[in-house]
Design an enzyme around this catalytic site. Structure first.
Site, PDB file in Angstrom:
ATOM      1  N   ASP A 164       2.967   1.830   3.915  1.00 26.84           N
ATOM      2  CA  ASP A 164       2.215   3.079   3.766  1.00 26.84           C
ATOM      3  C   ASP A 164       3.184   4.241   3.505  1.00 26.84           C
ATOM      4  OD1 ASP A 164       0.019   4.648   3.430  1.00 26.84           O
ATOM      5  OD2 ASP A 164      -0.728   4.467   5.481  1.00 26.84           O
ATOM      6  N   GLU A 169       0.858  -1.199   0.000  1.00 23.51           N
ATOM      7  CA  GLU A 169       0.000   0.000   0.000  1.00 23.51           C
ATOM      8  C   GLU A 169       0.882   1.232   0.000  1.00 23.51           C
ATOM      9  OE1 GLU A 169      -3.458   0.540   2.917  1.00 23.51           O
ATOM     10  OE2 GLU A 169      -2.490   2.512   2.920  1.00 23.51           O
ATOM     11  N   HIS A 220      -9.152   2.108  -0.340  1.00 23.17           N
ATOM     12  CA  HIS A 220      -8.277   2.842   0.580  1.00 23.17           C
ATOM     13  C   HIS A 220      -9.069   3.960   1.267  1.00 23.17           C
ATOM     14  CE1 HIS A 220      -5.154   5.713   1.820  1.00 23.17           C
ATOM     15  NE2 HIS A 220      -4.322   4.698   1.827  1.00 23.17           N
TER      16      HIS A 220
END
Ligand code: CA
Length: 336
Positions: free
Chosen positions: A300, A6, A174
């Site tokens: 992230d 991600e 998301h």
């Protein structure tokens, strides 16, 4: 092998367009200036560093990966993507972003994989763009939660889900900050972002899809959630019992149309990442609930600190680290 799934990017033109929208007062997008403006207009500190890293798909990103043992990033357009613009602007920016990302993936095929950006506000155009982007080699579709307060369980978005399911790629759902109809109680305490609003809103989005029968219509649709499933594993037992009670009183709950239990759908149609949430206790709980075949490592980047996330994850005593770090990602994104 370590794949982080991600990881975010933005294009220069997307950042410019966000700035224009903020200058114009962000119509219909409460939270844009407060949340995104302080990042893309920052002149120093964490915000400026994130903004600089978002638009880089070259040496700096690769160096950060090398420094912390990340073999591959699965990269997608950062929240709120193009979902804040009018349909034509959003569609054009998504097309450009997909071309830029596909070029970067082709330049570094062993280091990057990419997910397609789309403008859900133009569903038929978005469906065609998904087909084009998958043809370019992108491995899934990123949607940054609500589009102007609308959710993917709305029938207007059916062409998008149909195309994703037919293409056999996953949808990455998301978070982004809460929509205008629910933002005030959050933003009064600056809670609309990643501290609480993100997971509240993304879990809401997933549950809307689950209870409303989206997965009866699209049984093969696979959805990836970040942040250990946005908290949903923690609640599945209570959600199932409440759902069963509501379904037995059919006249009272006409919107709960899914035949399957919420937990069944969650465990069969959802995957999760540990983005920004590589906390041993929470990861172990998530693995207990969902098994080891559906949870994947993520950092992230560039929002979280790569070293902190990698080091924290390394402290976890996983039975099957290969699945977590690479095997599951290879399966869901069909990586070679
Ligand atoms: Ca993220």
């Amino acid at each position: 092998m370590k794949i982080a799934i991600e990881e975010a990017f933005a294009t220069e033109n997307l950042v410019k367009a966000w700035k224009v929208l903020i200058e114009d007062g962000s119509p219909g997008e409460a939270g844009l200036e407060h949340h995104l403006g302080r990042l893309i207009n920052a002149t120093g500190g964490w915000g400026a560093k994130v903004a600089e890293r978002l638009v880089d798909l070259g040496d700096a990103r690769l160096a950060e990966m090398d420094a912390h043992g990340i073999d591959m990033q699965v990269i997608a357009i950062t929240a709120p993507g193009v979902q804040v613009f009018d349909a034509d602007t959003g569609s054009a920016l998504a097309t450009e972003a997909n071309d830029i990302l596909a070029d970067a993936v082709n330049a570094h095929p062993t280091r990057y994989a990419g997910l397609a950006a789309v403008a859900p506000q133009a569903p038929k155009t978005a469906a065609r763009e998904i087909e084009r982007a998958v043809g370019l080699g992108l491995k899934g579709v990123m949607i940054n939660s609500h589009t102007k307060g609308e959710y993917l369980d709305s029938s207007a978005f059916r062409p998008i889900l149909e195309t994703i399911e037919a293409a056999g790629v996953p949808l990455y759902l998301h978070p982004r900050w809460t929509p205008p109809a629910m933002i005030a109680p959050f933003s009064e305490r600056h809670l609309e972002g990643s501290l609480w609003g993100f997971q509240t809103e993304a879990a809401l989005h997933a549950l809307r899809m689950i209870v409303s029968g989206v997965f009866d219509k699209f049984p093969k649709l696979q959805v990836v959630l970040g942040h250990l499933g946005e908290g949903l594993p923690f609640w599945l037992d209570r959600i199932d019992r409440t759902y069963a009670r509501g379904r037995s009183a059919t006249s009272a709950y006409p919107h709960w149309t899914s035949e399957r239990k919420p937990s069944e759908i969650f465990l069969e149609n959802f995957w999760m990442s540990s983005s920004g949430h590589n906390w041993d206790l929470a990861v172990r709980f998530t693995l207990e609930v969902a098994g080891e075949d559906r949870l994947m490592f993520a950092v992230d980047y560039p929002y979280e600190d790569t070293k902190q996330q990698v080091d924290q994850a390394a402290e976890m005593n996983l039975d099957n680290p290969d699945k977590f770090y690479s095997g599951n990602a290879k399966r869901v994104f069909k990586l070679n």
